[in-house]
Write an enzyme that holds these catalytic residues in place. Structure first.
Site, PDB file in Angstrom:
ATOM      1  NE  ARG A 393      -1.835   2.730  -3.215  1.00  0.00           N
ATOM      2  CZ  ARG A 393      -1.420   4.385  -2.913  1.00  0.00           C
ATOM      3  NH1 ARG A 393      -1.870   4.429  -2.157  1.00  0.00           N
ATOM      4  NH2 ARG A 393      -1.311   4.904  -3.991  1.00  0.00           N
ATOM      5  CG  HIS A 453       4.025  -0.101  -7.060  1.00  0.00           C
ATOM      6  ND1 HIS A 453       4.130  -1.279  -7.959  1.00  0.00           N
ATOM      7  CD2 HIS A 453       3.798   0.442  -6.433  1.00  0.00           C
ATOM      8  CE1 HIS A 453       3.029  -0.612  -7.823  1.00  0.00           C
ATOM      9  NE2 HIS A 453       2.338   0.099  -6.870  1.00  0.00           N
ATOM     10  CE1 TYR A 486      -9.787  -0.523  -6.139  1.00  0.00           C
ATOM     11  CE2 TYR A 486      -7.099  -0.786  -6.345  1.00  0.00           C
ATOM     12  CZ  TYR A 486      -8.155   0.155  -5.963  1.00  0.00           C
ATOM     13  OH  TYR A 486      -8.067   1.164  -5.979  1.00  0.00           O
ATOM     14  CG  HIS A 607      -4.561  -2.808 -10.288  1.00  0.00           C
ATOM     15  ND1 HIS A 607      -3.615  -3.703  -9.092  1.00  0.00           N
ATOM     16  CD2 HIS A 607      -4.325  -1.399  -9.649  1.00  0.00           C
ATOM     17  CE1 HIS A 607      -3.085  -2.262  -8.683  1.00  0.00           C
ATOM     18  NE2 HIS A 607      -3.124  -0.812  -8.594  1.00  0.00           N
TER      19      HIS A 607
END
Length: 752
Positions: A393, A453, A486, A607
């Site tokens: 992202r 990821h 985050y 996070h």
């Protein structure tokens, strides 16, 4: 690390195998997490502007929950699936329980809006969202002009009758259900007819109007503006009702990657399809007539429990733009700018700084700009030959993307592994992939059937005729926007073994290769879950001298949970910092009485994934991109790695983990029944209050100031403000990384 006071003595040598009653349901645990977020919105001790922000987050979270998790349960029920998870609940049982909790949450959310947030915005900030009945003559005249000029031209009234089927409304679209009577039809023969007017998403939801006392800033909702003039769309009819409603649909992708010749085109096609997937929720104005609810529910093929009556603006997240107005400045958290700290801040040679020692950055307290600089300098450095980068992202205007494009234009070998299947970011990532390809970047989409990821960059540089490689690994995404929100960890290293593993993983992602024998990495889907369980089992072997601390977003994997139960029964002291979903039950006598679970919900989104194993005094600390969930272990490419620098290990454990565990202002403790209780200072004494995130802000500022005092400019333009939350420093003996850029230490990254 000493054992927690009061920890139970070791259980029998043969551990008790946990049954279904020792696993919390994942969906219900997630709802409990969102209730904790709602708790911040309802807390009078939180600044009003931040409470307003948390309201928006709760609404946005619920959208995603229904689009993915509830939609998935509904599909299972429709398909006759009777398989249960570790908790033993059937899909239908889960839906029933979820419905009750979700309805209660929505009711509490809007009760808080009506009783606290909306009045507070009016009284404290002079901001009002006016209903049609509150508008004055001047405001109505102004709005009539706005409607004629800007709104009416883009409206499309949609009749619903035998010749006009109910329209296929887009996911999360806001609409008006209009109930009409023909003007000249006899009263005795009048029948209600229905129509739908879509509220245009291309126009702002909040329409500013001239403010009058007591307001300094006034708005009406776009749907209310349309309602005021909706009769103009149906000449010859009389409007007898106009009710806002909103539809949430199944938004998950369904792709057979083995059959997809072109993954990018396949995903684009699927994105268009899912906008019109099966409806899973109907939000409707609480004052809507009963026949409107029945009509919409039948048209959307929903059950009564799928309808959520809302007493206030539908989808409060659409009001989030108000958060940026100056009127809220005095009722929000104090501004904080991420600090530039040594050893990377203003380093004359960033690569030399990393070559000399590993570097750790703690975001958002320490600036993500230094990660951007790492890629940007590589793009411009004539000695850099290649850059390899994973992208899960990121933001559309990311400086990292611009740097990769510039690097390709400069003739460097640039490879980007772009994950097209990053949920809710599929469309932006497709645009990103195309922009990179147009610039000459070699773009690949990872491995079939898996999401990439892991967060990883590899820079190859020629130094004195020898190839030198630099690696950046992170617990969070390469997104400069969310990096200010985050809490994550960045790690830089030039160690050869790390570079070998990073290079091998990129080769695995971009070419044909069997998984190698990793030197420093543990990689999912092959080996990561086994490694985590192996580390837990090893700690179990140390009995009551064992110690585990782990920080993550979610703990769901049944096998890992069983391993933690076994370790607890052997006497291992276990502290878990789990922000969101946790399926483990702590504090069960003889099973998990040595396990404590803490969740911190505060200004920044926790996070980071960090885990520490005491290992009989030979402490091992790991950073990871993965939560302890089946999807991370089985369906994603993830990386976990050992932090070898002792000073960095000490900082991660004695500062970051220790302060998080000591939080008694924003922390909540999970109880055995699945509920959470607030952690409070001993005796309620204010001087004993520890708010971990505020303390991290203070530490970052102190390090930046120390650097300035030594003549290293850092955080230019920063002006100190008094700290309003009192925090206690860690106990004496805590190892702190030195602020001196020459010291043998390292320094160290947060969305919604």
């Amino acid at each position: 690390m000493s054992r927690r006071p009061g920890a139970a003595s070791p259980a029998a040598a043969t551990p008790v195998e946990p049954g279904a009653d020792l696993f919390l349901n994942r969906e219900l645990s997630w709802l409990t997490f969102n209730e904790r977020v709602l708790g911040e919105a309802c807390d009078p001790g939180v600044p009003l502007g931040e409470r307003f922000k948390f309201q928006s987050i709760v609404a946005s979270n619920l959208d995603e929950f229904f689009m993915v998790r509830v939609a998935g349960r509904k599909q299972r029920v429709a398909g006759g699936v009777v398989e249960t998870g570790a908790d033993g609940m059937l899909p239908a049982e889960q839906l029933t329980a979820v419905s009750g909790r979700a309805h209660a949450m929505v009711a509490a959310l809007y009760r808080n809006w009506q009783q606290a947030i909306a009045p507070g915005l009016r009284e404290r900030a002079g901001i009002g969202i006016l209903r049609p009945g509150q508008l004055g003559a001047e405001q109505r005249t102004f709005l009539e002009g706005r409607f004629r000029k800007d709104v009416w031209p883009v409206l499309t009234p949609l009749a619903v009758d035998q010749g006009h089927p109910f329209p296929v409304l887009r996911n999360r679209s806001l609409n008006l259900a209009v109930l009409l009577h023909k003007e000249r039809q006899r009263v005795a023969r009048r029948q209600a007819v229905f129509a739908v007017v879509q509220v245009p998403s291309v126009l702002p939801r909040l329409v500013e109007v001239p403010a009058a006392a007591p307001y300094r800033l006034a708005f009406v909702l776009l749907e209310d503006l349309i309602t005021l003039h909706v009769g103009d769309l149906f000449p010859g009819f009389r409007v007898v009702g106009c009710s806002p409603f909103r539809v949430t649909r199944n938004f998950d992708l369904s792709i057979d990657e083995d059959e997809a010749d072109d993954l990018l085109k396949t995903i684009q096609k699927e994105l268009r399809r899912r906008e019109r997937g099966q409806a899973v929720r109907l939000e409707l104005a609480a004052d809507a007539p009963p026949d409107v609810e029945v009509f919409l529910r039948q048209a959307l093929r929903l059950e009564t429990d799928d309808v959520y009556a809302v007493d206030g603006p539908l989808h409060l997240a659409d009001l989030a733009p108000l958060y940026g107005h100056d009127e809220l400045r005095e009722i929000k958290d104090e501004p904080f700018a991420p600090q530039q700290v040594p050893p990377l801040a203003n380093a004359p040679d960033l690569f030399r700084a990393v070559a000399e020692r590993d570097v750790l950055l703690h975001h958002p307290y320490e600036s993500f700009d230094q990660v951007v600089d790492f890629i940007a300098e590589a793009a411009s450095d004539p000695q850099v030959l290649a850059i390899k980068q994973t992208l899960y992202r990121t933001s559309a205007d990311s400086q990292i993307i611009r740097a990769l494009i510039r690097a390709a234009e400069n003739g460097k070998q640039v490879t980007a592994v772009v994950e097209l299947k990053a949920r809710f970011d599929e469309a932006p990532n497709i645009q990103l992939a195309r922009a990179l390809e147009d610039a000459g970047v070699h773009v690949v989409y990872g491995l079939i059937g898996l999401k990439t990821h892991c967060k990883m960059s590899l820079v190859v540089r020629r130094e004195s005729g020898v190839m030198k490689r630099y690696v950046h690994l992170s617990t969070g995404n390469y997104n400069p926007s969310t990096a200010r929100l985050y809490g994550d960890i960045s790690f830089f290293t030039a160690r050869e073994a790390f570079a070998d593993d990073a290079g091998a993983l990129f080769n695995l992602l971009t070419g044909y290769a069997s998984p190698p024998s990793w030197k420093k990495f543990s990689v999912a889907p092959v080996g990561l879950s086994e490694k985590v369980i192996e580390l837990i089992e090893r700690e179990r072997g140390h009995g009551n001298k064992g110690r585990i601390i782990a920080k993550m977003n979610a703990l769901v994997d049944p096998e890992v949970i069983r391993a933690l139960y076994r370790a607890s029964q052997a006497g291992v002291s276990i502290d878990l910092l789990v922000r969101g979903t946790c399926c483990l039950r702590p504090g069960v006598a003889g099973i998990s009485d040595n396990i404590r679970v803490i969740s911190v919900i505060d200004r920044f989104l926790e996070h980071a994934r960090i885990c520490c194993f005491e290992n009989g005094g030979k402490r091992e600390v790991y950073l990871s991109s993965a939560d302890w969930m089946p999807r991370n272990f089985v369906r994603r490419v993830e990386v976990m790695f050992h932090v070898e620098d002792e000073a960095l290990r000490n900082r991660l454990v004695d500062e970051i983990l220790a302060l998080s565990l000591a939080d008694n202002v924003k922390a909540r403790r999970l109880l055995a029944d699945g509920s959470y209780e607030r952690v409070t200072p001993p005796g309620g004494a204010p001087e004993a209050a520890i708010r971990s995130q505020q303390r991290f802000v203070q530490l970052a500022r102190e390090r930046a100031h120390a650097a300035e005092a030594k003549g290293v400019p850092a955080g230019a333009g920063y002006r100190a403000r008094p700290v309003t939350t009192r925090a206690r420093s860690p106990a004496p003996g805590t190892v702190w990384p030195a602020a001196d850029p020459g010291a043998p230490s390292g320094d160290d990254r947060l969305a919604s």
